[in-house]
Motif scaffolding. Structure first.
Motif: not given
Length: 329
Positions: A164-189
């Motif tokens: 389960h946890e390694q799948t998260h690592a695979v997700q974020f490395s396969a989609a390098p934009w995902l971390g920034e996407y979440l960070r932008e929404r955190f900043v907006a909130i």
């Protein structure tokens, strides 16, 4: 004197770690040989889980570059590094220095410490994609306590959690934009500003506490972040179950032991956008339905670009997502 400082809340992390440490001090009894055996098993599971997550996720990603099989204090320290990295992305504004800053730091430090203390007693693992060195944490005392309480087979349980946890690592490395996407929404909130009258209107309209204090823009960012996290958690559960059917003999027992309650939790009623139990449950149901129609590679298309992420409405109605992204229901 007023200086230009970060909008980030000033947090006394030293106080936060002290408070968290006190709340995390109640550890399961284990002899030294038992502790070494558990740590060794978890390290093997993390390596094997990474290989399996890559193979079964349908994503072109990689396992975590760093794995830390740690105690609760080690995890808490890692979370302060991650939190500071995320908070450090907040924009600039003017803020006073001196005593007020110190008091604010103590306040946020106390809240952070208590939050880490309570979360850290239950959490089994976590992938930190936001720190300078992305790290997968496996919290050994919690895993041992859980396997004992529910009479789980240690080797199977360790691998299931690691996948389960390694799948998260695979997700974020396969989609390098995902971390920034979440960070932008955190900043907006975090920088959202709603008037008292607006909050009152939202409350009388029956919105949850988190949504009630958000402007339309903040509410949109909250929904988008929640939908993305629901996909992320549901996909990790989906992969761990799919791998488990072939590689974890007691996967049925594990899934039953961690079945998500179908009814809304108290947290879901108060703050539905941040209810992790709902994210696991609803995300897994969404992934099962989409994969059942277009396969795991089709499901993996959700991680190709931000526009392929499901909306909150599509999480509840996978057929709508399939029509929009795949042209089929």
């Amino acid at each position: 004197m007023r200086l230009l400082m970060q909008l980030r809340p000033h947090v006394d992390w030293s106080l936060a770690k002290k408070l968290a440490g006190r709340l995390l001090a109640d550890l399961p009894d284990a002899t030294r040989p038992e502790a070494h055996q558990s740590v060794g098993s978890l390290r093997v599971a993390a390596r094997r889980g990474g290989e399996l997550a890559v193979r079964f996720s349908g994503l072109d990603g990689e396992p975590a570059p760093r794995v830390a099989v740690t105690d609760r204090d080690g995890w808490a320290h890692g979370m302060t590094v991650m939190a500071d990295a995320v908070i450090g992305t907040l924009p600039m504004r003017t803020r006073s220095e001196g005593l007020r800053k110190r008091l604010v730091g103590l306040g946020y430090g106390s809240l952070s410490g208590v939050a880490m203390g309570f979360v850290g007693r239950q959490l089994l693992g976590q992938y930190d994609a936001f720190s300078p060195e992305p790290t997968l944490y496996l919290i050994a005392p919690n895993i041992v306590a859980m396997q004992r309480a529910r009479r789980l087979v240690p080797k199977d349980f360790h691998l299931w959690v690691a996948i389960h946890e390694q799948t998260h690592a695979v997700q974020f490395s396969a989609a390098p934009w995902l971390g920034e996407y979440l960070r932008e929404r955190f900043v907006a909130i975090a920088t959202d500003d709603l008037s008292a009258s607006g909050a009152l209107r939202n409350l009388t309209a029956g919105r949850g506490a988190a949504s009630a204090v958000a402007s339309p823009e903040g509410h949109s960012a909250l929904d988008e972040m929640s939908a993305a996290m629901t996909l992320v958690e549901g996909h990790a559960d989906f992969v761990s179950d799919a791998v488990g059917r072939r590689n974890v003999p007691t996967v049925a027992q594990l899934r039953k032991a961690f079945a998500r309650d179908a009814g809304p939790s108290r947290l879901a009623k108060l703050m539905p956008a941040v209810d992790k139990t709902a994210q696991y449950r609803d995300g897994l149901a969404f992934c099962r339905k989409v994969a059942g129609r277009v396969g795991r590679r089709g499901l993996a298309r959700a991680f190709e670009a931000p526009e392929n992420l499901p909306t909150a409405a599509e999480i509840a109605d996978p057929a709508e997502y399939l029509r929009r992204v795949h042209g089929k229901a």
